[in-house]
Design a protein around this motif. Structure first.
Motif, PDB file in Angstrom:
ATOM      1  N   CYS A 149       0.802  -1.231   0.000  1.00  0.00           N
ATOM      2  CA  CYS A 149       0.000   0.000   0.000  1.00  0.00           C
ATOM      3  C   CYS A 149       0.832   1.277   0.000  1.00  0.00           C
ATOM      4  CB  CYS A 149      -0.942   0.022   1.212  1.00  0.00           C
ATOM      5  SG  CYS A 149      -2.184  -1.274   1.178  1.00  0.00           S
ATOM      6  N   PHE A 150       2.109   1.178   0.356  1.00  0.00           N
ATOM      7  CA  PHE A 150       2.936   2.383   0.395  1.00  0.00           C
ATOM      8  C   PHE A 150       4.391   1.999   0.204  1.00  0.00           C
ATOM      9  CE2 PHE A 150       5.037   6.041   2.601  1.00  0.00           C
ATOM     10  CZ  PHE A 150       4.513   7.053   1.806  1.00  0.00           C
ATOM     11  N   PRO A 185      -8.014   6.777   7.469  1.00  0.00           N
ATOM     12  CA  PRO A 185      -7.726   7.718   6.380  1.00  0.00           C
ATOM     13  C   PRO A 185      -8.338   7.343   5.036  1.00  0.00           C
ATOM     14  CG  PRO A 185      -5.755   6.499   7.022  1.00  0.00           C
ATOM     15  CD  PRO A 185      -6.794   6.223   8.063  1.00  0.00           C
ATOM     16  N   ALA A 186      -8.781   6.101   4.872  1.00  0.00           N
ATOM     17  CA  ALA A 186      -9.416   5.718   3.607  1.00  0.00           C
ATOM     18  C   ALA A 186     -10.831   6.272   3.482  1.00  0.00           C
ATOM     19  CB  ALA A 186      -9.429   4.196   3.471  1.00  0.00           C
ATOM     20  N   LEU A 187     -11.406   6.779   4.570  1.00  0.00           N
ATOM     21  CA  LEU A 187     -12.744   7.379   4.503  1.00  0.00           C
ATOM     22  C   LEU A 187     -12.648   8.781   3.904  1.00  0.00           C
ATOM     23  CD1 LEU A 187     -14.221   6.363   7.979  1.00  0.00           C
ATOM     24  CD2 LEU A 187     -14.713   5.314   5.754  1.00  0.00           C
ATOM     25  N   PRO A 188     -13.555   9.142   3.004  1.00  0.00           N
ATOM     26  CA  PRO A 188     -13.476  10.441   2.317  1.00  0.00           C
ATOM     27  C   PRO A 188     -13.485  11.649   3.245  1.00  0.00           C
ATOM     28  CG  PRO A 188     -14.990   8.992   1.160  1.00  0.00           C
ATOM     29  CD  PRO A 188     -14.631   8.288   2.446  1.00  0.00           C
ATOM     30  N   ASP A 189     -14.129  11.552   4.408  1.00  0.00           N
ATOM     31  CA  ASP A 189     -14.198  12.714   5.296  1.00  0.00           C
ATOM     32  C   ASP A 189     -13.138  12.684   6.396  1.00  0.00           C
ATOM     33  OD1 ASP A 189     -15.310  10.561   6.560  1.00  0.00           O
ATOM     34  OD2 ASP A 189     -17.108  11.609   7.264  1.00  0.00           O
ATOM     35  N   ASP A 190     -12.198  11.756   6.326  1.00  0.00           N
ATOM     36  CA  ASP A 190     -11.106  11.735   7.293  1.00  0.00           C
ATOM     37  C   ASP A 190     -10.177  12.913   7.015  1.00  0.00           C
ATOM     38  OD1 ASP A 190      -9.581   9.715   9.314  1.00  0.00           O
ATOM     39  OD2 ASP A 190      -8.130  10.738   8.027  1.00  0.00           O
ATOM     40  N   ALA A 194      -5.234   0.682   1.618  1.00  0.00           N
ATOM     41  CA  ALA A 194      -5.304   0.824   3.072  1.00  0.00           C
ATOM     42  C   ALA A 194      -5.348  -0.558   3.702  1.00  0.00           C
ATOM     43  CB  ALA A 194      -6.543   1.627   3.468  1.00  0.00           C
ATOM     44  N   SER A 195      -4.971  -0.610   4.951  1.00  0.00           N
ATOM     45  CA  SER A 195      -5.010  -1.882   5.664  1.00  0.00           C
ATOM     46  C   SER A 195      -6.330  -2.023   6.405  1.00  0.00           C
ATOM     47  CB  SER A 195      -3.827  -1.972   6.630  1.00  0.00           C
ATOM     48  OG  SER A 195      -4.008  -1.117   7.742  1.00  0.00           O
ATOM     49  N   GLY A 196      -6.408  -3.035   7.247  1.00  0.00           N
ATOM     50  CA  GLY A 196      -7.627  -3.276   8.004  1.00  0.00           C
ATOM     51  C   GLY A 196      -7.579  -2.738   9.418  1.00  0.00           C
ATOM     52  N   LEU A 197      -6.587  -1.905   9.729  1.00  0.00           N
ATOM     53  CA  LEU A 197      -6.407  -1.381  11.078  1.00  0.00           C
ATOM     54  C   LEU A 197      -6.878   0.055  11.150  1.00  0.00           C
ATOM     55  CD1 LEU A 197      -4.975  -2.300  13.825  1.00  0.00           C
ATOM     56  CD2 LEU A 197      -3.121  -0.793  13.089  1.00  0.00           C
ATOM     57  N   PHE A 198      -7.771   0.352  12.084  1.00  0.00           N
ATOM     58  CA  PHE A 198      -8.228   1.726  12.271  1.00  0.00           C
ATOM     59  C   PHE A 198      -8.768   1.895  13.687  1.00  0.00           C
ATOM     60  CE2 PHE A 198     -12.003  -0.503  10.743  1.00  0.00           C
ATOM     61  CZ  PHE A 198     -13.031   0.009  11.523  1.00  0.00           C
TER      62      PHE A 198
END
Length: 398
Positions: free
Chosen positions: A197-198, A293-298, A311-315
């Motif tokens: 992812c990066f 951070p993958a959410l548009p309003d983050d 993005a990963s599965g960690l939030f």
């Protein structure tokens, strides 16, 4: 298949670090259980000593220095991250400690992000400061404002994006651009994004660290770290890791290679499931905000979209005000989101977090307690049902 540079990362992840033609046609590289290496002559033995002294590290001299199994894993991750060479360590923290101490001495100044991994912060506080390194924490949102914190003795800037508990995104290229102009070494923990992812080195970072314990392994059954370096940073990290005894075990390395083969598929599923659950959580009355951070309003979404390829599965999530009793009622009886540290495996996990205890440069403001979720590979509907039941327990404990 020797040159994989023209292939997509999915293909690279499957083929990197493998050489069946050199191993009797065997698909996977063999596991070398090794301490001692035998030499045929004094001249051959002395040549390996010269190899180590020069920093070439081409041959094999002793198990701690690495084996063909080690080299296979290092080569694979180096290809995926676009580096020069890599150094395997016994765990992710080992890669962090070796990389920091490789470039810091008494009297030097370290700038380190305020949202970093807790054990890395403890290493700075309990060890680096003890040995005379000055440590300054900077806010993750600082961007090119970091220049104001540079001192004549600033030798290293350490990054982690997103942060371990609060998932704030840092403008990595803005920081590395300023550091390169001043000859400051940059080190980044890339475990959240993984090589899939990066790619920190393509954004100017000198040393990219992954806790292979997590997504690269993917099965919660090993401890391993790896630091991918630019050409001029490889020898200091290699010498420090070897001299400090940070060597990875052969079976763990082999299993990490096996996990690597499915990394692209797993990361896509982790992101897909996490995005759905994070979006669902945004609609829950118990949740004040979701930290992903993958959410548009983050707040970090624009930087994430610019620099990351996934993005990963960690939030994280911040709850509205509730008691400790309510939080425990929610988390104690989860069926799928079990309580446990680490992350990156196939299973879902949940832990309460306390970001304010680990911040000094920028205060962490939240209306209620925080939770870190790792969304595994279970059915998403089952995971949502597990969270729904947890919220019901939280309400009942009021």
């Amino acid at each position: 298949m020797n040159d994989l540079s023209a292939y997509h990362r999915d293909t690279q992840a499957l083929h990197a670090g493998r050489d069946p033609d050199a191993n009797e046609g065997v698909v996977n590289p063999p596991v070398y259980h090794c301490s001692t290496v035998i030499f045929e002559s004094v001249e051959e033995l002395l040549e390996t000593r010269r190899d180590r002294a020069s920093g070439a590290y081409v041959g094999f001299t002793y198990g701690r220095e690495g084996t063909p199994t080690t080299r296979a894993f290092e080569d694979a991750i180096t290809l995926l991250e676009g580096g020069y060479r890599a150094v395997v360590t016994s765990c992710g923290l080992g890669a962090i400690c070796a990389s920091l101490t490789a470039f810091l001495s008494a009297g030097d100044h370290l700038l380190i992000v305020d949202s970093l991994y807790g054990p890395a912060r403890a290493f700075c506080e309990d060890f680096l400061k003890k040995f005379g390194v000055e440590v300054t924490y900077y806010p993750p949102s600082i961007g090119d404002g970091i220049e104001a914190l540079f001192q004549p003795n600033t030798k290293v800037v350490y990054l982690e994006s997103p942060g371990s508990l609060t998932f704030e995104i840092t403008d990595v290229p803005a920081i590395t651009r300023l550091c390169r102009a001043r000859g400051i070494t940059t080190i980044m923990d890339n475990t959240w994004g993984s090589p899939f992812c990066f790619r920190p080195l393509s954004h100017g970072v000198d040393v990219s660290i992954n806790a292979a314990t997590k997504y690269i392994s993917g099965h919660s059954d090993l401890m391993l770290g790896i630091a991918v370096c630019t050409e001029d940073k490889f020898i200091p990290v290699k010498k420090t890791a070897s001299g400090s005894g940070y060597c990875g075990g052969p079976d763990d390395i082999y299993m990490a290679l096996r996990g690597l083969r499915t990394l692209p598929l797993r990361m896509r599923q982790h992101q897909q499931s996490a995005t759905r659950i994070a979006t669902w959580l945004q609609g829950r009355p118990e949740v004040a905000r979701v930290l992903y951070p993958a959410l548009p309003d983050d707040p970090g979404h624009a930087l994430w979209k610019r620099d990351f390829t996934g993005a990963s599965g960690l939030f994280g999530l911040v709850l509205n005000a509730c008691t400790d009793r309510q939080l425990a009622a929610m988390l104690d009886h989860m069926k799928l989101f079990r309580l446990g540290y680490s992350w990156g495996g196939y299973e879902s996990l949940a832990v309460p977090t306390y970001p304010s205890d680990l911040r000094s440069a920028q205060k962490w403001e939240a209306p209620g307690p925080s939770i870190r979720l790792h969304v595994g590979l279970e059915n998403v509907d089952d995971l949502i049902a597990d969270l729904e039941a947890g919220f019901a327990r939280l309400a009942a404990a009021a």
